[in-house]
Design an enzyme around this catalytic site. Structure first.
Site, mmCIF file in Angstrom:
data_model
loop_
_atom_site.group_PDB
_atom_site.id
_atom_site.type_symbol
_atom_site.label_atom_id
_atom_site.label_comp_id
_atom_site.label_asym_id
_atom_site.label_seq_id
_atom_site.Cartn_x
_atom_site.Cartn_y
_atom_site.Cartn_z
ATOM 1 N N CYS A 169 1.035 -0.795 0.183
ATOM 2 C CA CYS A 169 -0.320 0.402 0.180
ATOM 3 C C CYS A 169 0.664 1.345 -0.354
ATOM 4 O O CYS A 169 1.592 1.421 0.762
ATOM 5 C CB CYS A 169 -0.794 0.507 1.650
ATOM 6 S SG CYS A 169 -1.653 1.741 1.358
ATOM 7 N N ARG A 199 0.114 4.492 3.127
ATOM 8 C CA ARG A 199 0.832 4.539 4.699
ATOM 9 C C ARG A 199 0.622 6.181 5.058
ATOM 10 O O ARG A 199 0.663 5.381 6.926
ATOM 11 C CB ARG A 199 1.502 3.489 4.790
ATOM 12 C CG ARG A 199 0.451 1.694 4.310
ATOM 13 C CD ARG A 199 2.397 0.880 4.691
ATOM 14 N NE ARG A 199 2.768 0.981 3.487
ATOM 15 C CZ ARG A 199 3.923 0.096 3.242
ATOM 16 N NH1 ARG A 199 4.173 -0.431 4.868
ATOM 17 N NH2 ARG A 199 4.474 -0.126 2.203
ATOM 18 N N TRP A 218 -8.790 5.049 -0.064
ATOM 19 C CA TRP A 218 -8.748 5.814 -1.427
ATOM 20 C C TRP A 218 -9.226 5.548 -2.484
ATOM 21 O O TRP A 218 -7.315 5.877 -2.570
ATOM 22 C CB TRP A 218 -9.219 7.318 -0.896
ATOM 23 C CG TRP A 218 -8.485 8.153 -0.666
ATOM 24 C CD1 TRP A 218 -7.011 8.429 -1.176
ATOM 25 C CD2 TRP A 218 -7.845 8.090 0.481
ATOM 26 N NE1 TRP A 218 -6.057 8.934 -0.765
ATOM 27 C CE2 TRP A 218 -6.453 9.278 0.355
ATOM 28 C CE3 TRP A 218 -8.782 8.585 1.956
ATOM 29 C CZ2 TRP A 218 -6.008 9.888 1.620
ATOM 30 C CZ3 TRP A 218 -8.181 9.572 2.389
ATOM 31 C CH2 TRP A 218 -7.151 9.746 3.050
ATOM 32 N N GLU A 245 -5.440 3.428 -10.346
ATOM 33 C CA GLU A 245 -5.606 2.264 -10.035
ATOM 34 C C GLU A 245 -6.765 1.875 -11.156
ATOM 35 O O GLU A 245 -7.235 1.052 -11.398
ATOM 36 C CB GLU A 245 -6.020 1.891 -8.058
ATOM 37 C CG GLU A 245 -4.834 1.860 -7.471
ATOM 38 C CD GLU A 245 -6.115 2.116 -6.030
ATOM 39 O OE1 GLU A 245 -5.989 0.637 -5.508
ATOM 40 O OE2 GLU A 245 -6.191 2.899 -5.822
#
Length: 366
Positions: free
Chosen positions: A69, A72, A241, A246
């Site tokens: 991720c 973070r 979010w 993506e």
């Protein structure tokens, strides 16, 4: 006499988490009394119950430890919904819908995790069968798939359970929950107010809206187990979010997803006769511009890959000042668009420890 079987919950993992919790939360006081109580509970029952404070901090640590991720920096802001008292499919579905409302927040997306009942000795907890709380169905029509191919298997299973679908390109899948091993799953249609969606347009091309593309606002992962101190929560949907790539560089662009690059290139009038014209690259950029523009126009939180890369390195620096490593999977941290133009590309990261906990981990089958 044969040796006794190991406890359901590893006492070593429990002790490690309790020590970490008290170390990072000094106001919790001396860890020894709590440590003795936890080990005694494991000895008596095979597992133990986290305090609300332990659950909340453990879930935040799981996000902080998420090596794939890039978002973070804001791990401390995670909203943790303690729903451990709920285990029925009906209750889980109701609270998953509330999760989406809370996270959607009128477009100002909030990071949220909803933690339902954990696995217990002899009592495995319910599972959500969807990969995400919101995802689009795929429908096989002759030799093609209408909609999202990634949602085709679950759509077929939902139809077998009695779901009636319209076979639209962007049809939201029902939520499917299985209460226990061997039990028949139950499906639930998502209420309209839980699925905030953004229709996609382009600031420079009016025809783009004619493509009829859209995407949902809350990416809530629902097929992973939250593991804290040896306790496994297999039903713990969580979201941050979106980063624009993506959607624009993967969900809508990948050949095994919506595969829109050829269509966009044709509408742009690009020469697609050779890879050397870089038509895919040019179409990809315009697709990503459309995603960022549309979310911004709709007032829905989304991050661009340049800003998010800078935020991640800020997180790395903060963790270093606190004497903590930041494990990161480079292939996931570097964005799929213009990776070399982002600062996360030009460096190495602390190695990933697959045994690090707390963590969101792949869910084991029953």
């Amino acid at each position: 006499m044969p040796p006794a079987p190991p406890p359901f919950t590893d006492p070593g993992q429990a002790a490690e988490f309790i020590r970490q919790f008290h170390h990072e939360q000094p106001a919790a006081g001396d860890p020894q009394p709590r440590l003795r109580a936890v080990l005694d509970e494991i000895d008596r029952t095979g597992s133990y119950r986290h305090t609300p404070a332990e659950l909340t901090y453990g879930a935040k640590l799981a996000w902080r430890n998420a090596a794939r991720c890039i978002g973070r920096l804001y791990w401390r802001s995670l909203v943790v919904r303690d729903l451990r008292h709920l285990s029925s499919a009906d209750d889980i579905a109701t609270e998953c819908f509330e999760h989406l409302r809370t996270a959607g927040n009128g477009g100002r997306i909030r990071p949220v995790v909803s933690v339902f009942a954990p696995d217990r000795p002899g009592r495995p907890a319910a599972r959500i069968l969807n990969q995400q709380l919101v995802r689009y169905a795929g429908h096989r029509v002759e030799d093609a798939v209408v909609g999202d191919p990634a949602g085709a298997v679950l759509a077929a299973r939902a139809r077998d359970l009695g779901w009636k679908c319209a076979e639209d390109r962007f049809e939201v899948l029902p939520l499917i929950i299985q209460e226990g091993p061997g039990e028949r799953p139950v499906w639930y249609g998502l209420p309209d107010d839980t699925t905030l969606e953004v229709p996609l347009g382009h600031p420079g091309y009016e025809w783009f809206a004619e493509l009829g593309l859209r995407w949902y606002a809350v990416p809530a992962i629902s097929d992973m187990t939250l593991e804290i101190g040896g306790v496994r929560y297999p039903t713990a949907p969580f979201n941050g979010w979106y980063m624009g790539t993506e959607i624009g560089a993967r969900n809508l662009a990948d050949a095994d997803r919506y595969d829109m690059l050829g269509t966009v290139a044709e509408r742009l009038g690009l020469d697609t006769s050779s890879d050397r014209t870089l038509w895919r690259d040019r179409a990809l950029i315009e697709l990503n511009i459309a995603v960022l523009h549309s979310f911004q126009e709709a007032g829905v939180t989304i991050a661009d890959h340049h800003t998010e890369s800078e935020r991640f390195l800020k997180h790395v620096a903060q963790e270093r000042r606190l004497g903590r490593p930041t494990p990161a999977d480079w292939s996931w941290i570097v964005p799929p668009v213009s990776g070399g133009l982002t600062p996360v590309y030009h460096r190495y990261y602390d190695p990933v420890d697959p045994d690090q906990r707390p963590a969101f981990v792949a869910r084991e089958p029953w």
